[in-house]
Design a protein around this motif. Structure first.
Motif, PDB file in Angstrom:
ATOM      1  N   GLN A  59       0.818  -1.201   0.000  1.00 21.08           N
ATOM      2  CA  GLN A  59       0.000   0.000   0.000  1.00 21.08           C
ATOM      3  C   GLN A  59       0.858   1.259   0.000  1.00 21.08           C
ATOM      4  O   GLN A  59       0.516   2.252  -0.657  1.00 21.08           O
ATOM      5  N   SER A  60       1.992   1.228   0.680  1.00 19.21           N
ATOM      6  CA  SER A  60       2.866   2.408   0.701  1.00 19.21           C
ATOM      7  C   SER A  60       3.368   2.742  -0.706  1.00 19.21           C
ATOM      8  O   SER A  60       3.455   3.914  -1.083  1.00 19.21           O
ATOM      9  N   HIS A  61       3.675   1.712  -1.495  1.00 25.92           N
ATOM     10  CA  HIS A  61       4.134   1.946  -2.865  1.00 25.92           C
ATOM     11  C   HIS A  61       3.002   2.490  -3.738  1.00 25.92           C
ATOM     12  O   HIS A  61       3.212   3.412  -4.537  1.00 25.92           O
ATOM     13  N   VAL A  62       1.808   1.938  -3.583  1.00 27.85           N
ATOM     14  CA  VAL A  62       0.667   2.413  -4.362  1.00 27.85           C
ATOM     15  C   VAL A  62       0.386   3.872  -4.014  1.00 27.85           C
ATOM     16  O   VAL A  62       0.197   4.711  -4.908  1.00 27.85           O
ATOM     17  N   SER A  63       0.399   4.211  -2.741  1.00 29.35           N
ATOM     18  CA  SER A  63       0.156   5.600  -2.327  1.00 29.35           C
ATOM     19  C   SER A  63       1.217   6.534  -2.888  1.00 29.35           C
ATOM     20  O   SER A  63       0.899   7.625  -3.380  1.00 29.35           O
ATOM     21  N   ALA A  64       2.487   6.125  -2.828  1.00 30.24           N
ATOM     22  CA  ALA A  64       3.570   6.954  -3.367  1.00 30.24           C
ATOM     23  C   ALA A  64       3.441   7.101  -4.881  1.00 30.24           C
ATOM     24  O   ALA A  64       3.675   8.187  -5.436  1.00 30.24           O
ATOM     25  N   SER A  65       3.052   6.034  -5.562  1.00 25.36           N
ATOM     26  CA  SER A  65       2.869   6.089  -7.014  1.00 25.36           C
ATOM     27  C   SER A  65       1.739   7.028  -7.379  1.00 25.36           C
ATOM     28  O   SER A  65       1.853   7.826  -8.323  1.00 25.36           O
ATOM     29  N   ILE A  66       0.644   6.956  -6.638  1.00 23.87           N
ATOM     30  CA  ILE A  66      -0.497   7.830  -6.895  1.00 23.87           C
ATOM     31  C   ILE A  66      -0.086   9.289  -6.679  1.00 23.87           C
ATOM     32  O   ILE A  66      -0.435  10.160  -7.489  1.00 23.87           O
ATOM     33  N   ALA A  67       0.668   9.561  -5.632  1.00 22.18           N
ATOM     34  CA  ALA A  67       1.132  10.932  -5.384  1.00 22.18           C
ATOM     35  C   ALA A  67       2.001  11.419  -6.547  1.00 22.18           C
ATOM     36  O   ALA A  67       1.856  12.556  -7.009  1.00 22.18           O
ATOM     37  N   ARG A  68       2.875  10.565  -7.027  1.00 19.49           N
ATOM     38  CA  ARG A  68       3.742  10.929  -8.154  1.00 19.49           C
ATOM     39  C   ARG A  68       2.920  11.170  -9.422  1.00 19.49           C
ATOM     40  O   ARG A  68       3.145  12.140 -10.145  1.00 19.49           O
ATOM     41  N   LEU A  69       1.960  10.303  -9.677  1.00 21.33           N
ATOM     42  CA  LEU A  69       1.108  10.455 -10.855  1.00 21.33           C
ATOM     43  C   LEU A  69       0.223  11.687 -10.744  1.00 21.33           C
ATOM     44  O   LEU A  69      -0.039  12.366 -11.738  1.00 21.33           O
ATOM     45  N   GLU A  70      -0.198  12.007  -9.531  1.00 21.36           N
ATOM     46  CA  GLU A  70      -1.014  13.207  -9.319  1.00 21.36           C
ATOM     47  C   GLU A  70      -0.181  14.462  -9.587  1.00 21.36           C
ATOM     48  O   GLU A  70      -0.670  15.421 -10.195  1.00 21.36           O
ATOM     49  N   GLU A  71       1.083  14.447  -9.166  1.00 22.20           N
ATOM     50  CA  GLU A  71       1.985  15.575  -9.440  1.00 22.20           C
ATOM     51  C   GLU A  71       2.148  15.799 -10.944  1.00 22.20           C
ATOM     52  O   GLU A  71       2.282  16.930 -11.397  1.00 22.20           O
ATOM     53  N   HIS A  72       2.142  14.707 -11.714  1.00 24.93           N
ATOM     54  CA  HIS A  72       2.281  14.787 -13.170  1.00 24.93           C
ATOM     55  C   HIS A  72       0.966  15.125 -13.861  1.00 24.93           C
ATOM     56  O   HIS A  72       0.928  15.298 -15.075  1.00 24.93           O
ATOM     57  N   GLY A  73      -0.121  15.172 -13.098  1.00 25.35           N
ATOM     58  CA  GLY A  73      -1.417  15.481 -13.689  1.00 25.35           C
ATOM     59  C   GLY A  73      -2.069  14.304 -14.379  1.00 25.35           C
ATOM     60  O   GLY A  73      -2.997  14.486 -15.156  1.00 25.35           O
ATOM     61  N   ALA A  74      -1.601  13.094 -14.084  1.00 22.27           N
ATOM     62  CA  ALA A  74      -2.144  11.903 -14.745  1.00 22.27           C
ATOM     63  C   ALA A  74      -3.364  11.336 -14.034  1.00 22.27           C
ATOM     64  O   ALA A  74      -4.188  10.670 -14.661  1.00 22.27           O
ATOM     65  N   VAL A  75      -3.480  11.574 -12.730  1.00 20.23           N
ATOM     66  CA  VAL A  75      -4.624  11.080 -11.958  1.00 20.23           C
ATOM     67  C   VAL A  75      -5.123  12.192 -11.044  1.00 20.23           C
ATOM     68  O   VAL A  75      -4.405  13.159 -10.764  1.00 20.23           O
ATOM     69  N   VAL A  76      -6.358  12.045 -10.607  1.00 20.30           N
ATOM     70  CA  VAL A  76      -6.924  12.931  -9.593  1.00 20.30           C
ATOM     71  C   VAL A  76      -7.468  12.061  -8.470  1.00 20.30           C
ATOM     72  O   VAL A  76      -7.903  10.919  -8.703  1.00 20.30           O
TER      73      VAL A  76
END
Length: 142
Positions: A59-76
């Motif tokens: 879960q820590s990796h998924v959360s970090a990945s989501i944060a990174r993708l959110e920074e790139h504007g790929a997910v909300v």
């Protein structure tokens, strides 16, 4: 097959998966982050826990990945209206970062380059599908 052979096979499959995953935009994101993005694009409005269950990442990796993708504007991300403690993730409505993913490409090209004899590709594909079916937990979302 012994443990060492299984380890070598696993590492080989990880390398092939990295080659087969789409690069996504101008920045080459790690395959594990790309995997999270592909999962989100296939299952919009999923919780972090659901993404964790489907991808098999911590879960820590998924959360970090989501944060990174959110920074790139790929997910909300948005709070779940039914349980505000949960966060829902969906692909961004626009493709500002050039990271939009409809789905993962088949791994055929990477597998074809890896096998000694191209005629063996259907056998390798069938073996991998069998392994996946028996060893990977079924998608909990159905």
């Amino acid at each position: 097959m012994n443990g060492l052979e299984l380890l070598v096979l696993g590492r080989t499959l990880i390398r092939l998966a990295g080659v087969a995953m789409p690069v996504l935009g101008s920045e080459a994101l790690p395959a594990s982050v790309r995997s999270v993005l592909i999962d989100v694009s296939r299952h919009p409005d999923s919780s972090v826990g659901e993404i964790t269950a489907r991808t098999g990442f911590p879960q820590s990796h998924v959360s970090a990945s989501i944060a990174r993708l959110e920074e790139h504007g790929a997910v909300v991300t948005t709070p779940d209206p039914r349980d505000r403690r949960r966060t829902l993730v969906r692909p961004a409505p626009d493709d500002r970062a050039g990271l939009l993913v409809i789905g993962a490409d088949p791994a055929d090209e990477a597998l074809l380059e890896a096998v000694d004899d191209p005629r063996a590709l259907p056998e390798v594909q069938a073996a991998l599908q069998t392994l996946y079916r028996h060893l990977v937990r079924a998608d909990p979302s159905g």
